[in-house]
Every structure is written in structure tokens, then in C-alpha cells.
Design an enzyme around this catalytic site. Structure first.
Site, PDB file in Angstrom:
ATOM      1  N   ARG B 116       0.813  -1.223   0.000  1.00 55.10           N
ATOM      2  CA  ARG B 116       0.000   0.000   0.000  1.00 55.10           C
ATOM      3  C   ARG B 116       0.846   1.273   0.000  1.00 55.10           C
ATOM      4  O   ARG B 116       0.384   2.330   0.424  1.00 55.10           O
ATOM      5  CB  ARG B 116      -0.970   0.036   1.181  1.00 55.10           C
ATOM      6  CG  ARG B 116      -1.898  -1.161   1.217  1.00 55.10           C
ATOM      7  CD  ARG B 116      -3.058  -0.974   2.170  1.00 55.10           C
ATOM      8  NE  ARG B 116      -3.692  -2.239   2.466  1.00 55.10           N
ATOM      9  CZ  ARG B 116      -4.497  -2.887   1.629  1.00 55.10           C
ATOM     10  NH1 ARG B 116      -4.798  -2.368   0.480  1.00 55.10           N
ATOM     11  NH2 ARG B 116      -5.010  -4.051   1.962  1.00 55.10           N
ATOM     12  N   LYS B 138       3.498  11.936 -10.145  1.00 57.23           N
ATOM     13  CA  LYS B 138       2.898  11.025 -11.115  1.00 57.23           C
ATOM     14  C   LYS B 138       3.789   9.803 -11.296  1.00 57.23           C
ATOM     15  O   LYS B 138       4.985   9.942 -11.533  1.00 57.23           O
ATOM     16  CB  LYS B 138       2.737  11.720 -12.472  1.00 57.23           C
ATOM     17  CG  LYS B 138       1.525  12.619 -12.572  1.00 57.23           C
ATOM     18  CD  LYS B 138       1.306  13.013 -14.030  1.00 57.23           C
ATOM     19  CE  LYS B 138       0.169  13.981 -14.199  1.00 57.23           C
ATOM     20  NZ  LYS B 138       0.025  14.377 -15.620  1.00 57.23           N
ATOM     21  N   GLU B 180      11.017  20.738 -22.798  1.00 61.94           N
ATOM     22  CA  GLU B 180      10.128  20.811 -21.631  1.00 61.94           C
ATOM     23  C   GLU B 180      10.427  22.081 -20.834  1.00 61.94           C
ATOM     24  O   GLU B 180       9.522  22.717 -20.288  1.00 61.94           O
ATOM     25  CB  GLU B 180      10.282  19.577 -20.732  1.00 61.94           C
ATOM     26  CG  GLU B 180       9.452  18.365 -21.146  1.00 61.94           C
ATOM     27  CD  GLU B 180       7.938  18.531 -20.951  1.00 61.94           C
ATOM     28  OE1 GLU B 180       7.499  19.442 -20.209  1.00 61.94           O
ATOM     29  OE2 GLU B 180       7.185  17.750 -21.557  1.00 61.94           O
ATOM     30  N   LYS B 222       7.264  24.131 -12.285  1.00 63.25           N
ATOM     31  CA  LYS B 222       6.524  22.887 -12.085  1.00 63.25           C
ATOM     32  C   LYS B 222       6.080  22.737 -10.629  1.00 63.25           C
ATOM     33  O   LYS B 222       4.940  22.346 -10.351  1.00 63.25           O
ATOM     34  CB  LYS B 222       7.383  21.684 -12.499  1.00 63.25           C
ATOM     35  CG  LYS B 222       6.724  20.355 -12.174  1.00 63.25           C
ATOM     36  CD  LYS B 222       6.466  19.504 -13.368  1.00 63.25           C
ATOM     37  CE  LYS B 222       5.572  18.330 -13.026  1.00 63.25           C
ATOM     38  NZ  LYS B 222       5.620  17.252 -13.988  1.00 63.25           N
ATOM     39  N   GLU B 232      -4.270  17.291 -10.781  1.00 60.82           N
ATOM     40  CA  GLU B 232      -4.595  17.651 -12.149  1.00 60.82           C
ATOM     41  C   GLU B 232      -6.080  17.946 -12.351  1.00 60.82           C
ATOM     42  O   GLU B 232      -6.648  17.664 -13.397  1.00 60.82           O
ATOM     43  CB  GLU B 232      -4.165  16.526 -13.096  1.00 60.82           C
ATOM     44  CG  GLU B 232      -3.845  17.048 -14.472  1.00 60.82           C
ATOM     45  CD  GLU B 232      -3.000  16.058 -15.278  1.00 60.82           C
ATOM     46  OE1 GLU B 232      -3.030  14.875 -15.003  1.00 60.82           O
ATOM     47  OE2 GLU B 232      -2.308  16.531 -16.188  1.00 60.82           O
ATOM     48  N   ARG B 236      -3.112  22.288 -12.959  1.00 58.91           N
ATOM     49  CA  ARG B 236      -2.003  21.437 -13.386  1.00 58.91           C
ATOM     50  C   ARG B 236      -2.046  21.141 -14.882  1.00 58.91           C
ATOM     51  O   ARG B 236      -1.020  20.883 -15.509  1.00 58.91           O
ATOM     52  CB  ARG B 236      -2.009  20.133 -12.587  1.00 58.91           C
ATOM     53  CG  ARG B 236      -0.776  19.290 -12.818  1.00 58.91           C
ATOM     54  CD  ARG B 236      -0.645  18.174 -11.794  1.00 58.91           C
ATOM     55  NE  ARG B 236       0.510  17.334 -12.111  1.00 58.91           N
ATOM     56  CZ  ARG B 236       1.111  16.528 -11.248  1.00 58.91           C
ATOM     57  NH1 ARG B 236       0.662  16.451 -10.024  1.00 58.91           N
ATOM     58  NH2 ARG B 236       2.139  15.801 -11.597  1.00 58.91           N
ATOM     59  N   ASN B 240       0.205  20.937 -19.778  1.00 62.21           N
ATOM     60  CA  ASN B 240      -0.006  20.178 -21.018  1.00 62.21           C
ATOM     61  C   ASN B 240       0.157  21.027 -22.277  1.00 62.21           C
ATOM     62  O   ASN B 240      -0.110  20.553 -23.374  1.00 62.21           O
ATOM     63  CB  ASN B 240      -1.388  19.516 -20.999  1.00 62.21           C
ATOM     64  CG  ASN B 240      -1.429  18.352 -20.022  1.00 62.21           C
ATOM     65  OD1 ASN B 240      -0.440  17.652 -19.839  1.00 62.21           O
ATOM     66  ND2 ASN B 240      -2.564  18.169 -19.382  1.00 62.21           N
ATOM     67  N   HIS B 243       1.247  19.549 -25.492  1.00 60.21           N
ATOM     68  CA  HIS B 243       1.114  18.096 -25.350  1.00 60.21           C
ATOM     69  C   HIS B 243      -0.044  17.491 -26.136  1.00 60.21           C
ATOM     70  O   HIS B 243       0.009  16.315 -26.477  1.00 60.21           O
ATOM     71  CB  HIS B 243       1.014  17.721 -23.870  1.00 60.21           C
ATOM     72  CG  HIS B 243       2.357  17.709 -23.188  1.00 60.21           C
ATOM     73  ND1 HIS B 243       3.133  18.839 -23.057  1.00 60.21           N
ATOM     74  CD2 HIS B 243       3.082  16.707 -22.633  1.00 60.21           C
ATOM     75  CE1 HIS B 243       4.265  18.528 -22.431  1.00 60.21           C
ATOM     76  NE2 HIS B 243       4.256  17.241 -22.166  1.00 60.21           N
ATOM     77  N   HIS B 247       1.578  14.801 -28.138  1.00 60.21           N
ATOM     78  CA  HIS B 247       1.259  13.393 -27.905  1.00 60.21           C
ATOM     79  C   HIS B 247       0.728  12.730 -29.167  1.00 60.21           C
ATOM     80  O   HIS B 247       1.049  11.582 -29.458  1.00 60.21           O
ATOM     81  CB  HIS B 247       0.199  13.256 -26.805  1.00 60.21           C
ATOM     82  CG  HIS B 247       0.784  13.158 -25.431  1.00 60.21           C
ATOM     83  ND1 HIS B 247       0.091  13.549 -24.309  1.00 60.21           N
ATOM     84  CD2 HIS B 247       1.984  12.707 -25.010  1.00 60.21           C
ATOM     85  CE1 HIS B 247       0.860  13.356 -23.248  1.00 60.21           C
ATOM     86  NE2 HIS B 247       2.001  12.845 -23.643  1.00 60.21           N
ATOM     87  N   HIS B 260      10.261  12.785 -26.833  1.00 62.65           N
ATOM     88  CA  HIS B 260       9.092  13.438 -26.236  1.00 62.65           C
ATOM     89  C   HIS B 260       9.212  14.956 -26.334  1.00 62.65           C
ATOM     90  O   HIS B 260       8.279  15.650 -26.730  1.00 62.65           O
ATOM     91  CB  HIS B 260       8.947  13.010 -24.777  1.00 62.65           C
ATOM     92  CG  HIS B 260       7.827  13.706 -24.067  1.00 62.65           C
ATOM     93  ND1 HIS B 260       6.507  13.495 -24.397  1.00 62.65           N
ATOM     94  CD2 HIS B 260       7.824  14.628 -23.070  1.00 62.65           C
ATOM     95  CE1 HIS B 260       5.734  14.256 -23.631  1.00 62.65           C
ATOM     96  NE2 HIS B 260       6.508  14.946 -22.814  1.00 62.65           N
TER      97      HIS B 260
END
Lengths: 357, 357
Positions: B116, B138, B180, B222, B232, B236, B240, B243, B247, B260
Site C-alpha cells: 500500500r 505522477k 520541456e 513545475k 490535475e 495542473r 499540457n 502536449h 502526444h 518526447h
């Protein structure tokens, strides 16, 4: 309609709904933001899953999961994730777990790791799930190394508890839940204990009024404890009363021939023996607890190797390395967490639990 | 010693440490409660893992993970869990991820579901991981259906960032991180943008002072955003920027022939085109952003099918069903989340991003 109670947690809160017939109102109670996925077993699908699905205005997909602890694995969770993603689950999806602890834990775990967590609703259909596993946000699966070693916390959006679902529960599973309820009584509600102590026969015949009260009271005990300690840092460990030795018995028995509740029952007798030896629990109260447990235990323990039980207790995941942690009762309705249990005390407790063998 | 900054989250906070040479001080900075497990790749083990291990007084176990997106799977996480449990990991274990995003995400995910959740420390060794993936909690792995579809949030106990680690980073990976960083400048720090805009050549030659400032500023952007919006829900999503189309480009290219960061670079050009068409971004600022991106882009785009990019953008997991969400800049240092992007706008943005092909 108002919920029975609200469970608080760090990220918010969720309602626990409790009433007979609620299963058919699930769709009116919860508020899905997107697609609804009902996870249940092939058997429970017929009995409950279809009814829960029918309660939604929009189509709710039903995904079947084979029940059983042996299927409570990461592989099962992965196949569930693949099904959910294959059926187009988005971040606004809602997973509804309809079943006992295995379904709730596995579907809940999948929901917790799908797209970083989607909405989860627990619709527990066994007594054990209703009074215990559906509340508190614990989700997870087993690993070859032990039970529930993989998982996390994922608080449900709602818990919908319908005691009518218990009518079709096999007696031994009903009993298993009753031991958890009894545990709750000793941990934090003497009136709950007394309800079970006073007329176990009526309870075993599932007297509706009595069952409702036991479910209601046990949910209250659990909800209070987990609201105060979401992550098991402190107080929540009080719910482990009967579990140190109980888990060790289950492990030594390879989970065969004994239910979780029965094991907890024997574990409570073991914990009480340790409490008695320390002089913190009066003989009269220890006697009342033990008599009630023995009245409920339908059979004896399966044959067990004492040294195996002891070895399993040593490896309990609640143990903080060197020290042994146990929950010991001071009275009916009042327990305490003890962190300095010695090897000798543990062995003494195990002997008391296994005395009947 | 004091940390560079502190990231707040619902369950508490964690320090981000930033300085050259910190890698060898990891053991003095973090405070493990139990066993320490360093997760790294065979290559990075020689370069960094052994040094991190040597910084602990007690023995720290090193577990190797094959790098690469193809290995960022639930199966890899499971084998990691089996290794950790096999080596006796308890609830007080500490997992230290030493590597780039793949290592941090996968080891972090394993830490998040082991018993956990056990303690996690991120020691990012790529620019992308230092300025982006190591901060914010994340964690996750890929699924056959798409990247990062399985995972959750598991806040680290600490992030230890040592820009010296970047010296051995291949140029293309360094560049990926730089995009980034540039994105962070447009999103929330015009001075950061200007540092990159003013002397990209010095940056590409890894001028230590300049690299340090870019890393420092991007971490600040960030950290501020994720501190304000851990899960998010709202703000947040501003991260993106670039992105949605980025993506889609990565997906259409099957993640081959493009990093990326490069994809995010092209995605920023696409988002800017949409912002220009809406009249919310001035031409002069759009031009400055685009010129800087084009200066950094080392090569052109791989051959791409426009309709595939469009299809991939439609299925972006950030999309809330019918509506399309995009992050559009209003100025350098200021972006906004737009929820009503039309199909035509999306296609227009994709055309702008793919214009060079």
C-alpha cells in the site's frame, strides 16, 4: 434520501448508504460523470449485477470476474484494465464493484490505477464486505509472497449497502462476517458486542432487525476509526484486534478449511490470553468474549502446526521489524495497540488460540 | 544544508534538493526508516547507482531494470515487486529511483503499490526527469492501449537533483529536456524562456551556469503548479501546453524517430497557431517562441500521416468526451486552458505543426 453516514478522508468524504432494497436504486444514488462499468462475478451478475445495471438510465457495461482468492492477482487486475480500456473507459468512468471482498478489492485496485484513478463505488454483497472491506478505501491484490501485498488506498465515491443481499449468502460466509462484527464490538462498541452475545441464534437465523442493527453498528465503528486515521498510521491499527494470530492461523492453514472471520475469532481468543496474562483484561470480560466466539464457531480449527503459526506471526506485515505489535482488549468496547509484545507472549497467545485442536 | 524548495501536497510536503555533486550525498539527505532499495538500469548503475548506494552508511540493495519505453509495463513493475518482496522489503522500506523518466515512473509505480505504498525518493539523472517527471508525484506504466494508462499519484519523500549527472547525457536526450524547459517558460516564467532564447548555443554546449539556471527555473514553475493542484483537477493541466498535438505526433509516429521533447516542441507550434487564429496571442510573441523551437529542433519531423495525427489527437486521454481541451498561450509566461477547441482548430494546429514535413 440521506446517507446513513459520511466517511471523511484527506481528499474529501464519501457517503455510506444503508437500507434494504438499495441495490435497485444504485443508479439514482450515484452520479456517474461518464461510462459506468459494473464489475461482478458470473454468479453475482444474475443475482445482483443485472439489477444494479438496470438501475441506471444509461447503459451500464457489466464485466465479469472469476471470484476466489486465487484469482485476486495482478494478472486479474491487468485483464480487467484491458477490458475497461478496450470498452473505452475514460478518466470520467465509474467502476462499480458488486460482490464480496475479493471483487471489491480487485475491482477497486484496478480503478485506483486506471488512468491514475477513476471513480469507484462499492456495492458489497457479503456481510464481511458490508461491515468491513467496503469501507476505508483499502484496495489491492495478492502476491505469491502473501495476501494483499500489492495495493493502495482508493477512497470510493460511495458505498451502497443493502442487507437484503445477505439473504442468499452461504451460512459459513455469513458467520465469517459476524466475527468481524463481533471484533468491532470489542474494539469500540460494547452495545454491538451485546447484541451478538445476547441472541446469537436469532442472528444466525438472520433476523432482519438484528442483522440490520449489527451491520449498522459495525459500519459506524469502522467509519469512525478510518475517518480518524485514513492511512493506518495509528488508530486504524486498532481494527487489527484478533488479526495478528488470526492471520498467522490462516497462513499456516494455507487459507484452507477456515474462513477469515473464523481465524479472527480464534485470534481474538489468543489476543485475550495475552491481555489476561498482562493483567489488563478482567477474567469476566475475557470469558464473555470467549463464550460468544465459541458459540459462533461452527467447527473446530483445521489441524495446524504450532511452530508454523508462530513463524507466520513473526512475519506479519504489521510488525515493525524487531518489535511485535498486537491489539489487546482492556474491556469490551475498548482496545489498545501494544508495541512491545514478547516472543513468549505471542507463543502463549497462539497456544490459547489453538487449545481446542 | 537546506533544500532548494518544498512541494506541498494534500498529505504533506517534500523537499527538492538541487546542487552539483548531490548524488554522493543522497544517504546523508534522506532518512530511511528501514531497508534501502536503489532501482536503476545496468548502465546507470555503474555511472550513478553505485555512488548513491555508497552514500548510505547501511548497505543499500541495487535492483536493475532494463530501460526503454517498451519495458515500462505492468509486467516490469510486477517483477520489481517480486524482487523487492523477495529481498525482504517491509512497509518501512525506501525505494530510490536513479535514472530518467522510465525508471522514475516504473520504480515509483512499484513503490506506490508495494504494501500500500512505501517511501520513494527520486534521483533524476536526465534533464527531462530533472525538470519534469521527478516532480509532482505522477507514477505509472504503459499499456498496450497507450502510454501511461496505468498508474497513480505517489508523492516522493524527496527529490535529489544533481545537474552533474547531465554531463554524460546524449545530446538528443538533453535537447528533449530543453523543450520541456522551454514549455515551462511559456507556461509560467518569461525569464526562463528568455534564458533559452538568448543563447541556445551555450545551453547546447551545457554551460554549467546556464544549465543550472534553466533547471532551477523550470523546477520552480513545475513545483508551483503541482503544489497548487496536486491531482490535475485544474491548474495542473496548464503543463499540457504543447502536449495535445505533441502526444498525437508521438502516437502517430509510434514513438519512433522523435523524442518526447521534440514532439512537445512541434506541439507548441501547433498550439500557438490555434492561439494566433483565435487572436489571443500576438504575432511577435508567437514568432519568438517558434524561432526558439526551430533553433533547437535538431532534425525535421519523421514522415507522418496527417489523418493519423488528427485521429490520435481526438483520442487524447485529456479529452473530456465531446469537448476538446488544449492549452493556449496568451503571452510568453502566460497560458490558459481552453475547453472548447473545435475539430477545425485542432486540424489547423496540426497542419501548422506538420508544416515542415
Amino acid at each position: 434520501m440521506i446517507p446513513f453516514l459520511t466517511v471523511r478522508h484527506a481528499g474529501g468524504s464519501y457517503p455510506v448508504w444503508l437500507d434494504r432494497g438499495l441495490l435497485d436504486q444504485t443508479g439514482r444514488i450515484v452520479e456517474p460523470r461518464g461510462s459506468v462499468f459494473i464489475i461482478t462475478s458470473p454468479t453475482l451478475r444474475q443475482r445482483f449485477g443485472e439489477r444494479v445495471a438496470a438501475s441506471f438510465e444509461k447503459t451500464a457495461a457489466i464485466i465479469e470476474l472469476e471470484e476466489g482468492e486465487a484469482n485476486k492477482t495482478l494478472a486479474t487486475a491487468e485483464s480487467l484494465l484491458t477490458r475497461l480500456l478496450g470498452e473505452g473507459a475514460h478518466r470520467d468512468a465509474m467502476v462499480i464493484a458488486v460482490g464480496g471482498g475479493m471483487i471489491g478489492d480487485t475491482a477497486g485496485f484496478a480503478a485506483s490505477i486506471l488512468l491514475r484513478g477513476v471513480d469507484l463505488v462499492q456495492v458489497p454483497t457479503t456481510l464481511l464486505a458490508q461491515v468491513d472491506s467496503s469501507i476505508g478505501g483499502k484496495v489491492g491484490v495478492n502476491h505469491a509472497k502473501g495476501k494483499n501485498l500489492i495495493g493502495g488506498f482508493h477512497q470510493p465515491r460511495a458505498v451502497i449497502t443493502d442487507p437484503d443481499a445477505l439473504d442468499s449468502l452461504p451460512q459459513r460466509e455469513f458467520l465469517s462476517g459476524l466475527f468481524e462484527a463481533l471484533k468491532g464490538g470489542v474494539v469500540g462498541d460494547s452495545a454491538l458486542f451485546e447484541r451478538i452475545e445476547t441472541d446469537p441464534a436469532a442472528l444466525l437465523q438472520r433476523d432482519a432487525k438484528l442483522v440490520d442493527e449489527v451491520v449498522r453498528r459495525k459500519i459506524s465503528v469502522k467509519a469512525k476509526v478510518v475517518s480518524d486515521d485514513e492511512r493506518e498510521g495509528g488508530l486504524r491499527r486498532i481494527l487489527n484486534y484478533g488479526h495478528t494470530i488470526g492471520h498467522a492461523i490462516e497462513t499456516a492453514a494455507s487459507y484452507e478449511g477456515i474462513t477469515h472471520g473464523e481465524a479472527v475469532g480464534w485470534g481474538m481468543i489468543g489476543a485475550n490470553a495475552v491481555a489476561r496474562r498482562r493483567g489488563i483484561l478482567r477474567e469476566e470480560e475475557a470469558g464473555r468474549i470467549e463464550r460468544t466466539i465459541r458459540t459462533l464457531q461452527s467447527g473446530g480449527l483445521p489441524p495446524l502446526d504450532r511452530s508454523q503459526v508462530l513463524a507466520a506471526a513473526r512475519h506479519d506485515k504489521k510488525n515493525r521489524r524487531e518489535t511485535r505489535v498486537m491489539v489487546l482488549p482492556r474491556a469490551i468496547g475498548e482496545c489498545e495497540i501494544v508495541e512491545d509484545v514478547t516472543e513468549a507472549e505471542l507463543a502463549f497467545g497462539i497456544d490459547a488460540a489453538l487449545a481446542d485442536q
